[in-house]
Write a protein that holds these residues in place. Structure first.
Motif, mmCIF file in Angstrom:
data_model
loop_
_atom_site.group_PDB
_atom_site.id
_atom_site.type_symbol
_atom_site.label_atom_id
_atom_site.label_comp_id
_atom_site.label_asym_id
_atom_site.label_seq_id
_atom_site.Cartn_x
_atom_site.Cartn_y
_atom_site.Cartn_z
ATOM 1 N N VAL A 108 0.850 -1.191 0.000
ATOM 2 C CA VAL A 108 0.000 0.000 0.000
ATOM 3 C C VAL A 108 0.888 1.243 0.000
ATOM 4 O O VAL A 108 1.930 1.271 0.661
ATOM 5 C CB VAL A 108 -0.962 0.012 1.212
ATOM 6 C CG1 VAL A 108 -0.213 0.026 2.530
ATOM 7 C CG2 VAL A 108 -1.913 1.193 1.148
ATOM 8 N N VAL A 109 0.475 2.247 -0.759
ATOM 9 C CA VAL A 109 1.063 3.582 -0.719
ATOM 10 C C VAL A 109 -0.127 4.511 -0.507
ATOM 11 O O VAL A 109 -1.019 4.575 -1.363
ATOM 12 C CB VAL A 109 1.813 3.932 -2.023
ATOM 13 C CG1 VAL A 109 2.296 5.374 -1.991
ATOM 14 C CG2 VAL A 109 2.977 2.979 -2.247
ATOM 15 N N GLN A 110 -0.174 5.165 0.651
ATOM 16 C CA GLN A 110 -1.342 5.979 0.996
ATOM 17 C C GLN A 110 -0.900 7.306 1.592
ATOM 18 O O GLN A 110 0.011 7.357 2.417
ATOM 19 C CB GLN A 110 -2.218 5.219 1.987
ATOM 20 C CG GLN A 110 -3.527 5.904 2.286
ATOM 21 C CD GLN A 110 -4.475 5.026 3.090
ATOM 22 O OE1 GLN A 110 -4.151 3.900 3.456
ATOM 23 N NE2 GLN A 110 -5.650 5.544 3.363
ATOM 24 N N ALA A 111 -1.572 8.374 1.162
ATOM 25 C CA ALA A 111 -1.250 9.724 1.625
ATOM 26 C C ALA A 111 -2.263 10.181 2.678
ATOM 27 O O ALA A 111 -3.469 9.965 2.529
ATOM 28 C CB ALA A 111 -1.240 10.692 0.456
ATOM 29 N N PHE A 112 -1.738 10.805 3.730
ATOM 30 C CA PHE A 112 -2.562 11.325 4.823
ATOM 31 C C PHE A 112 -2.175 12.777 5.082
ATOM 32 O O PHE A 112 -1.034 13.165 4.843
ATOM 33 C CB PHE A 112 -2.288 10.546 6.117
ATOM 34 C CG PHE A 112 -2.606 9.092 6.041
ATOM 35 C CD1 PHE A 112 -3.865 8.624 6.369
ATOM 36 C CD2 PHE A 112 -1.644 8.172 5.657
ATOM 37 C CE1 PHE A 112 -4.157 7.271 6.318
ATOM 38 C CE2 PHE A 112 -1.921 6.818 5.594
ATOM 39 C CZ PHE A 112 -3.188 6.364 5.926
ATOM 40 N N ASN A 113 -3.114 13.558 5.606
ATOM 41 C CA ASN A 113 -2.748 14.883 6.099
ATOM 42 C C ASN A 113 -1.797 14.687 7.267
ATOM 43 O O ASN A 113 -2.064 13.882 8.165
ATOM 44 C CB ASN A 113 -3.982 15.656 6.562
ATOM 45 C CG ASN A 113 -4.811 16.150 5.405
ATOM 46 O OD1 ASN A 113 -4.282 16.615 4.406
ATOM 47 N ND2 ASN A 113 -6.116 16.036 5.520
ATOM 48 N N GLY B 190 -0.900 21.514 6.028
ATOM 49 C CA GLY B 190 -0.559 21.633 4.620
ATOM 50 C C GLY B 190 0.464 20.632 4.127
ATOM 51 O O GLY B 190 0.824 20.641 2.955
ATOM 52 N N LYS B 191 0.956 19.779 4.988
ATOM 53 C CA LYS B 191 1.938 18.756 4.593
ATOM 54 C C LYS B 191 1.257 17.393 4.534
ATOM 55 O O LYS B 191 0.195 17.186 5.109
ATOM 56 C CB LYS B 191 3.094 18.691 5.601
ATOM 57 C CG LYS B 191 3.847 19.987 5.763
ATOM 58 C CD LYS B 191 4.758 20.217 4.609
ATOM 59 C CE LYS B 191 5.550 21.501 4.852
ATOM 60 N NZ LYS B 191 6.634 21.659 3.951
ATOM 61 N N VAL B 192 1.896 16.485 3.824
ATOM 62 C CA VAL B 192 1.356 15.140 3.642
ATOM 63 C C VAL B 192 2.317 14.122 4.243
ATOM 64 O O VAL B 192 3.530 14.238 4.090
ATOM 65 C CB VAL B 192 1.154 14.849 2.137
ATOM 66 C CG1 VAL B 192 0.745 13.413 1.896
ATOM 67 C CG2 VAL B 192 0.114 15.784 1.550
ATOM 68 N N THR C 166 -1.890 13.400 -3.114
ATOM 69 C CA THR C 166 -2.879 14.206 -2.413
ATOM 70 C C THR C 166 -3.424 13.393 -1.241
ATOM 71 O O THR C 166 -3.692 12.191 -1.384
ATOM 72 C CB THR C 166 -4.036 14.567 -3.369
ATOM 73 O OG1 THR C 166 -3.506 15.213 -4.516
ATOM 74 C CG2 THR C 166 -5.052 15.454 -2.701
ATOM 75 N N ALA C 167 -3.586 14.036 -0.077
ATOM 76 C CA ALA C 167 -4.112 13.334 1.097
ATOM 77 C C ALA C 167 -5.411 12.633 0.740
ATOM 78 O O ALA C 167 -6.278 13.191 0.074
ATOM 79 C CB ALA C 167 -4.322 14.302 2.239
#
Length: 74
Positions: free
Chosen positions: A17-22, A28-30, A58-59
């Motif tokens: 898995v590759v997942q973006a979070f706030n 403003g960073k991920v 993108t988150a």
């Protein structure tokens, strides 16, 4: 922890898995999670991330893959 990992990520054996979070530490960073079910799966995730120029970080975006060359947005 295999069943716990699958419960949290829906990632099965031989997947990553590759997942973006706030980021919880900086507005403003991920924060990017790059993890595999097993060691080789994590290595495949890192290779896929490095070699795929079209990754949307993108988150909220989540990719699940099964090799160093393929992953799908879910």
């Amino acid at each position: 922890c295999a069943s716990a990992f699958t419960a949290k990520t829906n990632v099965q054996p031989n997947q990553f898995v590759v997942q973006a979070f706030n980021s919880p530490w900086s507005n403003g960073k991920v924060a990017l999670l790059v993890a595999g079910y097993e060691t080789q799966d994590t290595s495949n995730a890192a290779t896929w991330l490095r070699t795929n120029g079209a990754v949307d970080t993108t988150a909220g975006k989540k990719y699940v893959g099964s090799s160093a060359t393929s992953a799908s947005l879910v």
